[in-house]
Design a protein around this motif. Structure first.
Motif, PDB file in Angstrom:
ATOM      1  N   ARG A 193      46.810  40.809  28.844  1.00  0.00           N
ATOM      2  CA  ARG A 193      45.360  40.048  28.341  1.00  0.00           C
ATOM      3  C   ARG A 193      45.555  38.989  29.328  1.00  0.00           C
ATOM      4  NH1 ARG A 193      45.907  40.399  23.112  1.00  0.00           N
ATOM      5  NH2 ARG A 193      47.374  38.854  23.207  1.00  0.00           N
ATOM      6  N   THR A 194      44.482  38.563  29.576  1.00  0.00           N
ATOM      7  CA  THR A 194      44.607  37.050  30.245  1.00  0.00           C
ATOM      8  C   THR A 194      43.338  36.558  30.559  1.00  0.00           C
ATOM      9  OG1 THR A 194      45.491  36.011  32.182  1.00  0.00           O
ATOM     10  CG2 THR A 194      43.702  37.685  32.616  1.00  0.00           C
ATOM     11  N   LYS A 195      42.820  35.071  31.091  1.00  0.00           N
ATOM     12  CA  LYS A 195      41.622  34.921  30.855  1.00  0.00           C
ATOM     13  C   LYS A 195      40.803  35.442  32.312  1.00  0.00           C
ATOM     14  CE  LYS A 195      39.006  30.614  30.011  1.00  0.00           C
ATOM     15  NZ  LYS A 195      39.365  28.837  30.053  1.00  0.00           N
ATOM     16  N   ILE A 196      39.483  35.924  32.225  1.00  0.00           N
ATOM     17  CA  ILE A 196      39.345  36.036  34.056  1.00  0.00           C
ATOM     18  C   ILE A 196      37.548  35.685  33.260  1.00  0.00           C
ATOM     19  CG2 ILE A 196      38.469  37.185  34.987  1.00  0.00           C
ATOM     20  CD1 ILE A 196      40.914  39.141  33.886  1.00  0.00           C
ATOM     21  N   ALA A 197      36.538  34.955  34.574  1.00  0.00           N
ATOM     22  CA  ALA A 197      35.706  34.149  34.468  1.00  0.00           C
ATOM     23  C   ALA A 197      35.479  33.723  32.398  1.00  0.00           C
ATOM     24  CB  ALA A 197      34.916  35.594  34.896  1.00  0.00           C
ATOM     25  N   ASP A 198      36.316  32.835  33.050  1.00  0.00           N
ATOM     26  CA  ASP A 198      36.294  32.148  31.040  1.00  0.00           C
ATOM     27  C   ASP A 198      36.232  32.959  29.984  1.00  0.00           C
ATOM     28  OD1 ASP A 198      35.462  30.101  32.753  1.00  0.00           O
ATOM     29  OD2 ASP A 198      34.052  30.331  33.069  1.00  0.00           O
ATOM     30  N   GLN A 199      37.020  33.916  30.251  1.00  0.00           N
ATOM     31  CA  GLN A 199      36.709  34.428  28.862  1.00  0.00           C
ATOM     32  C   GLN A 199      38.304  35.281  28.614  1.00  0.00           C
ATOM     33  OE1 GLN A 199      33.949  37.561  27.048  1.00  0.00           O
ATOM     34  NE2 GLN A 199      32.187  36.067  28.114  1.00  0.00           N
ATOM     35  N   CYS A 200      38.631  35.525  27.388  1.00  0.00           N
ATOM     36  CA  CYS A 200      39.772  36.487  27.127  1.00  0.00           C
ATOM     37  C   CYS A 200      38.965  37.881  28.014  1.00  0.00           C
ATOM     38  CB  CYS A 200      40.256  35.758  25.766  1.00  0.00           C
ATOM     39  SG  CYS A 200      42.251  37.223  25.553  1.00  0.00           S
ATOM     40  N   ARG A 201      40.448  38.521  28.603  1.00  0.00           N
ATOM     41  CA  ARG A 201      40.209  40.273  28.912  1.00  0.00           C
ATOM     42  C   ARG A 201      41.181  41.082  29.464  1.00  0.00           C
ATOM     43  NH1 ARG A 201      34.278  40.050  30.638  1.00  0.00           N
ATOM     44  NH2 ARG A 201      34.082  37.768  31.442  1.00  0.00           N
ATOM     45  N   LEU A 202      41.567  41.956  29.018  1.00  0.00           N
ATOM     46  CA  LEU A 202      42.222  43.411  29.679  1.00  0.00           C
ATOM     47  C   LEU A 202      41.893  43.951  30.666  1.00  0.00           C
ATOM     48  CD1 LEU A 202      41.941  44.931  26.184  1.00  0.00           C
ATOM     49  CD2 LEU A 202      43.318  43.036  26.435  1.00  0.00           C
ATOM     50  N   ILE A 203      43.407  43.878  31.450  1.00  0.00           N
ATOM     51  CA  ILE A 203      43.397  44.360  32.478  1.00  0.00           C
ATOM     52  C   ILE A 203      44.526  45.105  32.379  1.00  0.00           C
ATOM     53  CG2 ILE A 203      44.330  44.280  35.575  1.00  0.00           C
ATOM     54  CD1 ILE A 203      43.840  41.377  34.930  1.00  0.00           C
ATOM     55  N   THR A 204      44.371  46.798  33.081  1.00  0.00           N
ATOM     56  CA  THR A 204      45.107  47.714  33.094  1.00  0.00           C
ATOM     57  C   THR A 204      45.140  47.866  34.615  1.00  0.00           C
ATOM     58  OG1 THR A 204      43.088  48.397  30.819  1.00  0.00           O
ATOM     59  CG2 THR A 204      44.986  50.154  31.767  1.00  0.00           C
ATOM     60  N   ILE A 205      47.024  48.481  34.350  1.00  0.00           N
ATOM     61  CA  ILE A 205      46.512  49.154  35.908  1.00  0.00           C
ATOM     62  C   ILE A 205      48.049  50.765  35.415  1.00  0.00           C
ATOM     63  CG2 ILE A 205      49.224  48.739  37.536  1.00  0.00           C
ATOM     64  CD1 ILE A 205      46.941  46.476  36.815  1.00  0.00           C
ATOM     65  N   THR A 206      47.234  51.153  35.760  1.00  0.00           N
ATOM     66  CA  THR A 206      47.556  52.814  35.611  1.00  0.00           C
ATOM     67  C   THR A 206      47.952  53.410  36.631  1.00  0.00           C
ATOM     68  OG1 THR A 206      45.767  53.077  33.612  1.00  0.00           O
ATOM     69  CG2 THR A 206      46.732  54.814  34.968  1.00  0.00           C
ATOM     70  N   TRP A 207      49.376  54.228  36.758  1.00  0.00           N
ATOM     71  CA  TRP A 207      49.660  54.685  37.799  1.00  0.00           C
ATOM     72  C   TRP A 207      50.158  56.371  37.373  1.00  0.00           C
ATOM     73  CZ3 TRP A 207      51.293  52.993  42.018  1.00  0.00           C
ATOM     74  CH2 TRP A 207      51.555  50.980  42.078  1.00  0.00           C
ATOM     75  N   CYS A 208      49.788  57.654  38.367  1.00  0.00           N
ATOM     76  CA  CYS A 208      49.886  58.713  37.639  1.00  0.00           C
ATOM     77  C   CYS A 208      50.330  59.427  38.625  1.00  0.00           C
ATOM     78  CB  CYS A 208      47.915  59.167  37.985  1.00  0.00           C
ATOM     79  SG  CYS A 208      47.324  58.155  36.891  1.00  0.00           S
ATOM     80  N   LYS A 209      51.065  60.329  38.855  1.00  0.00           N
ATOM     81  CA  LYS A 209      51.786  61.441  39.292  1.00  0.00           C
ATOM     82  C   LYS A 209      51.764  62.803  39.079  1.00  0.00           C
ATOM     83  CE  LYS A 209      55.803  61.931  41.652  1.00  0.00           C
ATOM     84  NZ  LYS A 209      57.949  61.461  41.403  1.00  0.00           N
ATOM     85  N   ASN A 210      51.665  63.970  40.161  1.00  0.00           N
ATOM     86  CA  ASN A 210      51.138  65.091  39.974  1.00  0.00           C
ATOM     87  C   ASN A 210      52.459  65.522  40.708  1.00  0.00           C
ATOM     88  OD1 ASN A 210      49.814  65.715  41.793  1.00  0.00           O
ATOM     89  ND2 ASN A 210      47.902  66.579  40.379  1.00  0.00           N
ATOM     90  N   LEU A 211      51.966  66.951  41.868  1.00  0.00           N
ATOM     91  CA  LEU A 211      52.916  67.598  42.397  1.00  0.00           C
ATOM     92  C   LEU A 211      53.131  67.353  43.822  1.00  0.00           C
ATOM     93  CD1 LEU A 211      53.565  70.836  40.878  1.00  0.00           C
ATOM     94  CD2 LEU A 211      55.394  69.073  40.921  1.00  0.00           C
ATOM     95  N   LEU A 212      51.388  67.213  43.924  1.00  0.00           N
ATOM     96  CA  LEU A 212      50.404  66.067  45.050  1.00  0.00           C
ATOM     97  C   LEU A 212      50.402  65.115  45.606  1.00  0.00           C
ATOM     98  CD1 LEU A 212      47.685  68.860  44.750  1.00  0.00           C
ATOM     99  CD2 LEU A 212      49.938  69.805  45.674  1.00  0.00           C
ATOM    100  N   LEU A 213      51.109  63.924  44.578  1.00  0.00           N
ATOM    101  CA  LEU A 213      50.445  62.892  45.296  1.00  0.00           C
ATOM    102  C   LEU A 213      50.304  61.638  44.095  1.00  0.00           C
ATOM    103  CD1 LEU A 213      47.169  62.058  43.724  1.00  0.00           C
ATOM    104  CD2 LEU A 213      46.232  64.138  45.539  1.00  0.00           C
ATOM    105  N   HIS A 214      50.494  60.167  44.332  1.00  0.00           N
ATOM    106  CA  HIS A 214      50.780  59.588  43.330  1.00  0.00           C
ATOM    107  C   HIS A 214      48.898  59.139  42.844  1.00  0.00           C
ATOM    108  CE1 HIS A 214      54.831  59.277  43.827  1.00  0.00           C
ATOM    109  NE2 HIS A 214      54.879  58.277  42.660  1.00  0.00           N
TER     110      HIS A 214
END
Length: 320
Positions: free
Chosen positions: A38-59
């Motif tokens: 959670r941080t301030k973006i464009a003058d509003q408190c917003r959520l940033i979601t960072i997602t890492w995925c992995k299967n047998l083929l790739l990241h």
């Protein structure tokens, strides 16, 4: 909106839609690590979601910024296929409420060491109004040089982490209970499950930094519950629901929730070299003892006025 209800981006597809958590994980057999800031973006408190995925083929990497209505998201997806070298470094721009938000990443030399998230030699940066609002990775100087922007005056707050992990009997993860604290290893082990010998009941053990903090005997009767674990000046509320491990056939997950509460204004976390951890001796059952693991989905992250912002949701998928 509960963070546990955020869908997993389809990292291995060009589609811009989100998929159901269980369907996405089981369909591709992928490990997923999702962190919400959670941080301030464009003058509003917003959520940033960072997602890492992995299967047998790739990241796959996905960066999502919450939109003006709190529901829609601006999403940048990076598929780390071996032949996509050029995609391992780049940038993407969104316009949120009339302001430009830039995502920069450099994963050319990122070291994963077999993990879903990189361990070193990378950066992921979110920039707005000439400030680096969120910066992940150890190549911080490279990130500031590339973006040409200064650090933000307000540090982002990590409010939740959501992990999908696979195993047969033992499940491991590492987590920071406080942004400035060290990493702690959490291990969960289910014992005697599937043993048909009389008098042998399934048990579950939860360890933090190698120390046994919770042991649940007669797991078939105590498949849901919670205990308080104390780590010096931090109390960790641990909730579990392993109903589907015991009573549902096929590949199903258990849900564990770890919620820290600081007992002083200066939290001090123990490390693996500190004295053994202590935990409460009895388990306080949750109000409901029937149904599926979805009963923990509505866990209230703000239930304690002294609790921190952070909460860990761990989905443990049992592979027979």
């Amino acid at each position: 909106m509960m963070q546990d209800q955020i869908g997993i981006p389809a990292c291995f597809s060009s589609a811009e839609k989100h998929m159901d958590d269980s369907a996405g994980v089981t369909r591709s057999g992928q490990s997923v690590f999702m962190s919400v800031y959670r941080t301030k973006i464009a003058d509003q408190c917003r959520l940033i979601t960072i997602t890492w995925c992995k299967n047998l083929l790739l990241h796959g990497l996905s960066v999502s910024v919450e939109g003006p209505d709190g529901e829609s998201q601006y999403t940048c997806k990076v598929e780390l296929k071996p032949w996509y070298f050029w995609r391992k470094q780049g940038s993407k721009r969104f316009v949120v409420d009339g302001k430009a938000v830039d995502i920069f990443w450099d994963l050319k030399a990122a070291k994963f060491n077999g993990e879903t998230e990189p361990n070193s030699d990378y950066y992921v940066a979110v920039v707005c109004d000439e400030e680096v609002l969120l910066l992940l990775g150890d190549l911080k100087k490279d990130a500031y040089r590339k973006t040409g922007c200064r650090p933000a005056l307000i540090d982002p707050i990590l409010i939740s982490r959501k992990e999908h992990v696979f195993g047969k009997k033992k499940f491991l993860t590492r987590v920071k209970f406080h942004e400035k604290g060290g990493l702690h290893e959490i291990s969960i082990e289910c014992k005697n499950h599937g043993n048909s010998l009389p008098g042998i009941d399934p048990e579950m053990e939860i360890r933090i930094d190698g120390h046994l903090v919770i042991r649940v005997k007669h797991l078939q009767w105590k498949f849901r519950g919670n205990e308080s674990v104390h780590l010096n000046k931090v109390r960790i509320e641990v909730y579990w629901d392993v109903h589907d491990w015991l009573f549902s056939p096929g590949l199903r997950h258990a849900l564990f929730i770890f919620k820290p509460t600081f007992l002083s204004s200066s939290p001090s976390l123990v490390s693996s070299s500190s004295p053994p951890l202590s935990s409460s001796l009895t388990s306080t059952p949750l109000s409901s003892q029937t149904g599926s693991s979805s009963s923990l989905e509505g866990f209230n992250q703000t239930s304690s006025s002294s609790s921190s912002d952070f909460c860990l949701f761990l989905y443990a998928w049992k592979v027979e």
